[in-house]
Design an enzyme around this catalytic site. Sequence first.
Site, mmCIF file in Angstrom:
data_model
loop_
_atom_site.group_PDB
_atom_site.id
_atom_site.type_symbol
_atom_site.label_atom_id
_atom_site.label_comp_id
_atom_site.label_asym_id
_atom_site.label_seq_id
_atom_site.Cartn_x
_atom_site.Cartn_y
_atom_site.Cartn_z
ATOM 1 N N GLY A 1 -73.141 49.056 44.192
ATOM 2 C CA GLY A 1 -72.372 50.017 44.964
ATOM 3 C C GLY A 1 -72.263 51.304 44.174
ATOM 4 O O GLY A 1 -73.005 51.506 43.199
ATOM 5 N N ALA B 1 -81.396 55.535 37.954
ATOM 6 C CA ALA B 1 -81.104 56.542 36.930
ATOM 7 C C ALA B 1 -80.011 56.045 35.972
ATOM 8 O O ALA B 1 -79.805 56.639 34.910
ATOM 9 C CB ALA B 1 -80.661 57.848 37.588
ATOM 10 N N CYS B 2 -79.335 54.954 36.366
ATOM 11 C CA CYS B 2 -78.303 54.392 35.473
ATOM 12 C C CYS B 2 -78.906 53.765 34.222
ATOM 13 O O CYS B 2 -78.180 53.307 33.344
ATOM 14 C CB CYS B 2 -77.456 53.362 36.217
ATOM 15 N N TYR C 1 -74.448 47.358 35.144
ATOM 16 C CA TYR C 1 -75.504 47.693 36.121
ATOM 17 C C TYR C 1 -76.755 48.276 35.448
ATOM 18 O O TYR C 1 -77.882 47.872 35.732
ATOM 19 C CB TYR C 1 -74.911 48.698 37.120
ATOM 20 N N LYS D 1 -80.665 46.747 34.999
ATOM 21 C CA LYS D 1 -81.845 47.462 35.501
ATOM 22 C C LYS D 1 -82.888 47.610 34.388
ATOM 23 O O LYS D 1 -84.083 47.403 34.610
ATOM 24 C CB LYS D 1 -81.443 48.846 36.028
ATOM 25 N N GLU E 1 -69.377 52.352 48.606
ATOM 26 C CA GLU E 1 -70.037 53.589 49.015
ATOM 27 C C GLU E 1 -70.247 54.526 47.828
ATOM 28 O O GLU E 1 -69.547 54.467 46.842
ATOM 29 C CB GLU E 1 -69.220 54.294 50.115
ATOM 30 N N ALA F 1 -71.083 58.704 46.397
ATOM 31 C CA ALA F 1 -70.401 59.991 46.587
ATOM 32 C C ALA F 1 -70.729 60.702 47.909
ATOM 33 O O ALA F 1 -69.800 61.103 48.615
ATOM 34 C CB ALA F 1 -70.682 60.897 45.395
#
Length: 328
Positions: free
Chosen positions: A82, A122-123, A152, A156, A194, A196
């Site tokens: 999320g 991108a995290c 998260y 990844k 959700e 931004a």
Amino acid sequence: MPNLNKLIVVCGAGGFIGGHLIAELRRQGAKHLRAVDIKPLDEWYQSYPDVDNLVLDLQELPACRKALEGANQVYNLAADMGGMGFIELNKGLCMLTVLINTHLLIAAREQKVERFLYSSSACVYAADKQVDQNVSGLKESDAYPAMPEDGYGWEKLFSERMCRHFREDFGVETRVVRYHNVYGPLGTYDGGREKAPSAICRKVIQAKLSGNHEIEIWGNGQQTRSFMYIDDCLHGTNMLMDSNFVDPINIGSAQKVSINQLVDIAEDIAGVKLKRRYKLDAPKGVNGRNSDNTLIKKVFNWEPSIRLEDGLAKTYAWIYDQMTKKAS
Ligand code: NAD
């Protein structure tokens, strides 16, 4: 374009990107499509009766074997994820998503699938590259030395490497995309997961409909991001799937905006001006993040280009519709 005559499997197809991908593959004329998600079918954002829709928990290896039976190409978009509000508070759940990609890779190897795409993020980028709001874009090499987003981002990064080693050691043709914030209609806009753009649209719509012209913004509004519209995401994803490029690659917009500017755009679309309240202790992520598109331009002579103003107008319209339908 993937081979449209053979079985294409989209994992996480009940979600935002997966749902749009199924729709796009149908538009392109894919003849054998399988869509897989853990959610009950009536909760999928998009589902089509001519697609083989399976409800399976892909953290389980037997489920992954069933999902990939006969598969030629596989897109793994399944993740327990999320926006910042979710990933900062659910690190264990995010890490457990490692089971999905791990078991899917094992099944893909057994099934000898021709292509396997993994959706990274991108995290994965190191925190110390994102302390400044005036960040220049993050390039692919900025993921190392590793210090990604806790939970998260580590999942990844680990799964990216798992793809690499399955390719190198077992010959599974993996492709790895690092998405930067993707937004658009037919995705999550409330409930806590959700992101931004849809959260801001929802809040602006709420303010407009209620007449209470105030908005709560997480952080000081000066954090910067880029946001990619779903159509660009799909285009880039299929281009990568189709290519011989095997290293992780950014697919993201390079149109950097602050959260305040994002709110400005949503206000313009709505035709309102709101009083801003800043919630400084809310989850807000890194200070600055943007996509460096040098590599994708070099490899594909292309980069995402849909303007935030245009994509957000479509997203706003869809969320407005959902919210007014719910209210009536
Ligand atoms: P989403 O949450 O809308 O979709 C993910 C889907 O995976 C959901 O429908 C969920 O039910 C499903 N899922 C979760 N656990 C499952 C399980 N055990 N078995 C089967 N299905 C399961 O997310 P999205 O925005 O569509 O993102 C898709 C992928 O892209 C994810 O891997 C995500 O991490 C990555 N990504 C997305 C963004 C973005 O901005 N949307 C940015 C970077 C990376």
